[in-house]
Design a protein around this motif. Structure first.
Motif, PDB file in Angstrom:
ATOM      1  N   VAL A 108       0.836  -1.206   0.000  1.00 53.94           N
ATOM      2  CA  VAL A 108       0.000   0.000   0.000  1.00 53.94           C
ATOM      3  C   VAL A 108       0.875   1.262   0.000  1.00 53.94           C
ATOM      4  O   VAL A 108       0.603   2.232  -0.723  1.00 53.94           O
ATOM      5  CB  VAL A 108      -0.953  -0.013   1.214  1.00 53.94           C
ATOM      6  N   ALA A 109       1.942   1.236   0.813  1.00 52.98           N
ATOM      7  CA  ALA A 109       2.843   2.390   0.848  1.00 52.98           C
ATOM      8  C   ALA A 109       3.515   2.602  -0.508  1.00 52.98           C
ATOM      9  O   ALA A 109       3.647   3.741  -0.988  1.00 52.98           O
ATOM     10  CB  ALA A 109       3.906   2.187   1.940  1.00 52.98           C
ATOM     11  N   ALA A 110       3.945   1.494  -1.152  1.00 49.22           N
ATOM     12  CA  ALA A 110       4.584   1.618  -2.464  1.00 49.22           C
ATOM     13  C   ALA A 110       3.609   2.175  -3.497  1.00 49.22           C
ATOM     14  O   ALA A 110       3.963   3.044  -4.311  1.00 49.22           O
ATOM     15  CB  ALA A 110       5.113   0.253  -2.915  1.00 49.22           C
ATOM     16  N   VAL A 111       2.362   1.686  -3.468  1.00 49.84           N
ATOM     17  CA  VAL A 111       1.357   2.192  -4.408  1.00 49.84           C
ATOM     18  C   VAL A 111       1.079   3.673  -4.149  1.00 49.84           C
ATOM     19  O   VAL A 111       0.939   4.475  -5.090  1.00 49.84           O
ATOM     20  CB  VAL A 111       0.063   1.360  -4.289  1.00 49.84           C
ATOM     21  N   ALA A 112       1.020   4.062  -2.856  1.00 50.92           N
ATOM     22  CA  ALA A 112       0.784   5.474  -2.525  1.00 50.92           C
ATOM     23  C   ALA A 112       1.927   6.343  -3.037  1.00 50.92           C
ATOM     24  O   ALA A 112       1.700   7.429  -3.604  1.00 50.92           O
ATOM     25  CB  ALA A 112       0.624   5.628  -1.011  1.00 50.92           C
ATOM     26  N   VAL A 113       3.179   5.868  -2.846  1.00 49.84           N
ATOM     27  CA  VAL A 113       4.337   6.633  -3.340  1.00 49.84           C
ATOM     28  C   VAL A 113       4.278   6.766  -4.857  1.00 49.84           C
ATOM     29  O   VAL A 113       4.542   7.840  -5.426  1.00 49.84           O
ATOM     30  CB  VAL A 113       5.640   5.956  -2.887  1.00 49.84           C
ATOM     31  N   MET A 114       3.927   5.667  -5.542  1.00 47.59           N
ATOM     32  CA  MET A 114       3.833   5.718  -7.002  1.00 47.59           C
ATOM     33  C   MET A 114       2.740   6.693  -7.456  1.00 47.59           C
ATOM     34  O   MET A 114       2.919   7.452  -8.417  1.00 47.59           O
ATOM     35  CB  MET A 114       3.544   4.314  -7.536  1.00 47.59           C
TER      36      MET A 114
END
Length: 206
Positions: A108-114
């Motif tokens: 979820v954090a990676a998707v938010a950063v992307m």
């Protein structure tokens, strides 16, 4: 009185009490049988070896009790092992759930950063395209102004050329300024191999 303890201890206590009761009953039965056998002894009969029978029965009973205790001990160990395995399985499942939760949070954090990166990139691209459009419009305006100035310059040059009279210039030069045409002695011929014009900066040799 209520017994306070685990279920296994309670069952063991009841089994021990039952074993003691059975042992007491067996002892009383053996004593009674021995009394009966002794009371029915007839002169001339062979005295039965009651002590050996009692010892064998006692030993057999002890063996059965030890076997029963050994079975109970093994059952208790098996239950403890099963309980330990269940606890270990539950611990492993809990760790697996925690790892999956951590992996999910990381995803979820990676998707938010992307998403943030893409949003910033799109905003920057839109701003850049807007600046390019403004620059293109400014260049188009400047090009239009240049074309207008060129047109005005050409018109002004045409007006200037139209206002100049060569005959009037010749008349003023000869009549008022005393200029005259050069004779043959004042003309110097210069042979050039190129088609460029010649600008005289010093006196040419005659």
């Amino acid at each position: 009185m209520r017994y306070r303890g685990t279920a296994n201890e309670y069952r063991e206590m009841r089994s021990s009490a039952a074993g003691r009761n059975r042992s007491a009953r067996s002892a009383s039965e053996r004593s009674y049988s021995a009394r009966v056998r002794r009371s029915t002894y007839v002169y001339g009969d062979v005295v039965p070896d009651t002590d050996d029978d009692e010892e064998r029965e006692l030993e057999e009973r002890r063996r059965r009790e030890r076997a029963a205790e050994e079975r109970k001990r093994r059952e208790m160990e098996l239950r403890r092992e099963q309980r330990a395995r269940r606890e270990e399985e539950m611990r492993l499942e809990e760790e697996e759930r925690r790892r999956e939760a951590a992996a999910s949070r990381a995803s979820v954090a990676a998707v938010a950063v992307m998403l943030v990166f893409l949003t910033v990139s799109i905003i920057g691209y839109v701003r850049l395209m807007s600046q390019v459009t403004v620059s293109q419009n400014h260049i188009s305006d400047l090009t239009t102004q240049i074309e207008d100035l060129k047109t005005k310059n050409d018109q002004r040059l045409e007006e200037i050329n139209s206002s100049i009279s060569l005959a009037e210039i010749k008349e003023i030069a000869i009549g008022e300024l005393g200029m005259k045409y050069a004779d043959s002695s004042q003309i110097v011929t210069y042979n050039s191999q190129s088609d460029d014009y010649v600008h005289q900066v010093i006196e040419a040799d005659k």
